[in-house]
Scaffold this motif. Structure first.
Motif, PDB file in Angstrom:
ATOM      1  N   ILE A 203     -17.321  12.023 -17.406  1.00 30.64           N
ATOM      2  CA  ILE A 203     -16.602  11.758 -16.153  1.00 30.64           C
ATOM      3  C   ILE A 203     -16.149  13.100 -15.610  1.00 30.64           C
ATOM      4  N   GLU A 204     -16.884  13.575 -14.617  1.00 28.72           N
ATOM      5  CA  GLU A 204     -16.707  14.942 -14.123  1.00 28.72           C
ATOM      6  C   GLU A 204     -16.041  14.931 -12.741  1.00 28.72           C
ATOM      7  N   PRO A 205     -14.956  15.700 -12.571  1.00 28.63           N
ATOM      8  CA  PRO A 205     -14.354  15.783 -11.238  1.00 28.63           C
ATOM      9  C   PRO A 205     -15.192  16.657 -10.312  1.00 28.63           C
ATOM     10  N   PHE A 206     -15.248  16.274  -9.054  1.00 34.53           N
ATOM     11  CA  PHE A 206     -15.866  17.143  -8.065  1.00 34.53           C
ATOM     12  C   PHE A 206     -15.218  16.911  -6.713  1.00 34.53           C
ATOM     13  N   GLY A 207     -15.317  17.899  -5.856  1.00 32.65           N
ATOM     14  CA  GLY A 207     -14.778  17.808  -4.512  1.00 32.65           C
ATOM     15  C   GLY A 207     -15.873  17.911  -3.481  1.00 32.65           C
ATOM     16  N   ALA A 208     -15.636  17.346  -2.328  1.00 32.70           N
ATOM     17  CA  ALA A 208     -16.621  17.398  -1.247  1.00 32.70           C
ATOM     18  C   ALA A 208     -15.905  17.645   0.073  1.00 32.70           C
ATOM     19  N   GLU A 209     -16.525  18.432   0.923  1.00 32.10           N
ATOM     20  CA  GLU A 209     -16.009  18.666   2.268  1.00 32.10           C
ATOM     21  C   GLU A 209     -16.730  17.726   3.228  1.00 32.10           C
ATOM     22  N   CYS A 210     -15.964  16.871   3.874  1.00 30.07           N
ATOM     23  CA  CYS A 210     -16.531  15.834   4.734  1.00 30.07           C
ATOM     24  C   CYS A 210     -16.145  16.077   6.185  1.00 30.07           C
ATOM     25  N   SER A 211     -16.978  15.565   7.083  1.00 29.52           N
ATOM     26  CA  SER A 211     -16.671  15.737   8.498  1.00 29.52           C
ATOM     27  C   SER A 211     -17.352  14.648   9.315  1.00 29.52           C
ATOM     28  N   PHE A 212     -16.816  14.414  10.500  1.00 30.47           N
ATOM     29  CA  PHE A 212     -17.477  13.596  11.504  1.00 30.47           C
ATOM     30  C   PHE A 212     -16.924  14.008  12.860  1.00 30.47           C
ATOM     31  N   ALA A 213     -17.507  13.519  13.925  1.00 30.18           N
ATOM     32  CA  ALA A 213     -17.134  13.953  15.264  1.00 30.18           C
ATOM     33  C   ALA A 213     -15.740  13.458  15.643  1.00 30.18           C
ATOM     34  N   GLU A 214     -14.938  14.339  16.229  1.00 24.86           N
ATOM     35  CA  GLU A 214     -13.605  13.939  16.688  1.00 24.86           C
ATOM     36  C   GLU A 214     -13.690  12.785  17.677  1.00 24.86           C
ATOM     37  N   ALA A 215     -14.786  12.731  18.440  1.00 25.05           N
ATOM     38  CA  ALA A 215     -14.963  11.639  19.403  1.00 25.05           C
ATOM     39  C   ALA A 215     -15.033  10.274  18.725  1.00 25.05           C
ATOM     40  N   ASP A 216     -15.303  10.259  17.411  1.00 24.52           N
ATOM     41  CA  ASP A 216     -15.387   9.000  16.666  1.00 24.52           C
ATOM     42  C   ASP A 216     -14.093   8.645  15.937  1.00 24.52           C
ATOM     43  N   LEU A 217     -13.060   9.468  16.088  1.00 20.90           N
ATOM     44  CA  LEU A 217     -11.842   9.246  15.311  1.00 20.90           C
ATOM     45  C   LEU A 217     -11.152   7.935  15.680  1.00 20.90           C
ATOM     46  N   VAL A 243      -2.120   2.489  17.765  1.00 21.75           N
ATOM     47  CA  VAL A 243      -3.227   3.451  17.816  1.00 21.75           C
ATOM     48  C   VAL A 243      -2.765   4.876  18.109  1.00 21.75           C
ATOM     49  N   PRO A 244      -1.896   5.120  19.093  1.00 22.60           N
ATOM     50  CA  PRO A 244      -1.476   6.517  19.330  1.00 22.60           C
ATOM     51  C   PRO A 244      -0.728   7.130  18.144  1.00 22.60           C
ATOM     52  N   VAL A 245       0.065   6.312  17.463  1.00 25.24           N
ATOM     53  CA  VAL A 245       0.813   6.813  16.306  1.00 25.24           C
ATOM     54  C   VAL A 245      -0.140   7.207  15.184  1.00 25.24           C
ATOM     55  N   VAL A 246      -1.113   6.364  14.928  1.00 22.99           N
ATOM     56  CA  VAL A 246      -2.062   6.651  13.859  1.00 22.99           C
ATOM     57  C   VAL A 246      -2.945   7.836  14.230  1.00 22.99           C
ATOM     58  N   ARG A 247      -3.401   7.858  15.466  1.00 19.88           N
ATOM     59  CA  ARG A 247      -4.242   8.997  15.897  1.00 19.88           C
ATOM     60  C   ARG A 247      -3.491  10.318  15.735  1.00 19.88           C
ATOM     61  N   ALA A 248      -2.223  10.348  16.077  1.00 18.04           N
ATOM     62  CA  ALA A 248      -1.434  11.574  15.944  1.00 18.04           C
ATOM     63  C   ALA A 248      -1.307  12.003  14.484  1.00 18.04           C
ATOM     64  N   ALA A 249      -1.265  11.039  13.585  1.00 20.07           N
ATOM     65  CA  ALA A 249      -1.128  11.364  12.162  1.00 20.07           C
ATOM     66  C   ALA A 249      -2.349  12.087  11.610  1.00 20.07           C
ATOM     67  N   PHE A 250      -3.495  11.928  12.275  1.00 22.20           N
ATOM     68  CA  PHE A 250      -4.719  12.582  11.825  1.00 22.20           C
ATOM     69  C   PHE A 250      -4.873  13.997  12.386  1.00 22.20           C
ATOM     70  N   GLU A 251      -3.930  14.444  13.197  1.00 23.15           N
ATOM     71  CA  GLU A 251      -4.066  15.741  13.844  1.00 23.15           C
ATOM     72  C   GLU A 251      -4.290  16.890  12.852  1.00 23.15           C
ATOM     73  N   PRO A 252      -3.654  16.883  11.670  1.00 19.23           N
ATOM     74  CA  PRO A 252      -3.919  17.987  10.726  1.00 19.23           C
ATOM     75  C   PRO A 252      -5.367  18.080  10.266  1.00 19.23           C
ATOM     76  N   PHE A 253      -6.129  17.013  10.451  1.00 13.15           N
ATOM     77  CA  PHE A 253      -7.524  17.007  10.014  1.00 13.15           C
ATOM     78  C   PHE A 253      -8.504  17.329  11.143  1.00 13.15           C
ATOM     79  N   VAL A 254      -7.992  17.540  12.347  1.00 14.07           N
ATOM     80  CA  VAL A 254      -8.854  17.797  13.505  1.00 14.07           C
ATOM     81  C   VAL A 254      -9.032  19.299  13.682  1.00 14.07           C
ATOM     82  N   ALA A 255     -10.288  19.706  13.784  1.00  8.93           N
ATOM     83  CA  ALA A 255     -10.618  21.117  14.018  1.00  8.93           C
ATOM     84  C   ALA A 255     -11.624  21.169  15.165  1.00  8.93           C
ATOM     85  N   GLY A 256     -11.132  21.404  16.362  1.00  9.26           N
ATOM     86  CA  GLY A 256     -12.004  21.423  17.523  1.00  9.26           C
ATOM     87  C   GLY A 256     -12.596  20.057  17.785  1.00  9.26           C
TER      88      GLY A 256
END
Length: 275
Positions: A203-217, A243-256
């Motif tokens: 059982i091996e730990p691993f990390g992954a960098e994930c992304s998708f378009a901000e337009a799909d948030l 929806v606005p409250v939840v969308r704002a909570a994701f702001e730290p994950f938005v990059a451009g």
């Protein structure tokens, strides 16, 4: 309602529909896990447990030496989408609707059982993994990806943490219960696999960098997970508050124009050494 019945109803209801309508978004977001899972795949006959809309099942059939890959999922909607994917791709992958915990597999039919986030939902995980081992030939392998702890995956709980004050009936996640983080504890996973007869467990730990378009948030926020299910049955006034409250909570994950997050997972490997 039993856990098994609850999972069947969930994945044949709004949750399954959301995965089907959001295939493109989820394919991109989950691409790093697909690559990790398939990197170590070998064998002529493969079973893909919790195959969803079939991206890993179809991917496995592109690997040299793989003759057949069967995708199994409890969701009829997702299996229908998976069949359409395979047809578009000209893939020999096939798909079956069923619960891996109780499905009547042909004994010793597969060289490899694999899963990307499809094995954390069993009501009786020992029985489920024993059933999967019985479907694996002697010397055959298990290869699965699961989530580590929720605390290591804050992106995955951002929506429900933000929405909880506004949606008081949201389900509460219980540690080690069937669900997204049901196999987060490495020692519990090891015990489950040992009790179900698997050996050579790693059982091996691993990390992954994930992304998708901000337009799909917004689509992600309003369709996926506990919040997505709750909003699907909510009135417009509630949605306009949440929806606005939840969308704002994701702001730290938005990059451009992208949403980016780090995922913390386990790569689980084991062998069926029973003759």
């Amino acid at each position: 309602m039993s856990d098994e019945q609850g999972q069947r109803e969930r994945w044949n209801g709004r949750a399954g529909s959301a995965w089907v309508t959001s295939q493109a978004l989820l394919d991109r977001m989950m691409k790093p896990f697909e690559e990790v899972l398939l990197e170590g795949v070998s064998g002529e006959r493969i079973l893909d447990v919790g195959c969803g809309t079939g991206v890993t099942t179809v991917g496995a059939t592109r690997i040299p030496g793989v003759r057949t890959c069967v995708g199994l999922d409890i969701s009829e909607q997702m299996v229908d989408a998976a069949r359409e994917r395979a047809e578009r791709a000209g893939s020999p992958a096939t798909f079956v609707v069923g619960d891996a915990q109780t499905f009547g597999f042909e004994p010793a039919a597969y060289d490899l059982v694999m899963s990307r986030f499809g094995v954390m939902f069993f009501a009786d995980p020992v029985a489920a993994f024993a059933n999967l081992r019985a479907a694996t030939r002697p010397g055959g392998k298990l290869r699965c990806i699961t989530w580590r702890d929720a605390a290591e995956n804050p992106f995955m709980t951002t929506a429900e943490r933000a929405a909880a004050p506004l949606l008081p009936d949201l389900p509460v996640r219980e540690p080690n219960e069937p669900g997204q983080f049901g196999l987060a504890d490495r020692e519990i996973v090891r015990r489950i696999l040992t009790e179900s007869g698997w050996t050579d467990i790693d059982i091996e730990p691993f990390g992954a960098e994930c992304s998708f378009a901000e337009a799909d948030l917004i689509r992600y926020v309003t369709q996926m997970g506990h919040v997505g299910i709750a909003l699907a049955g909510a009135d417009d006034q509630t949605r306009d508050r949440v929806v606005p409250v939840v969308r704002a909570a994701f702001e730290p994950f938005v990059a451009g124009d992208e949403v980016r997050f780090d995922a913390a997972c386990w790569l689980i490997r084991a062998r069926n050494t029973t003759s």
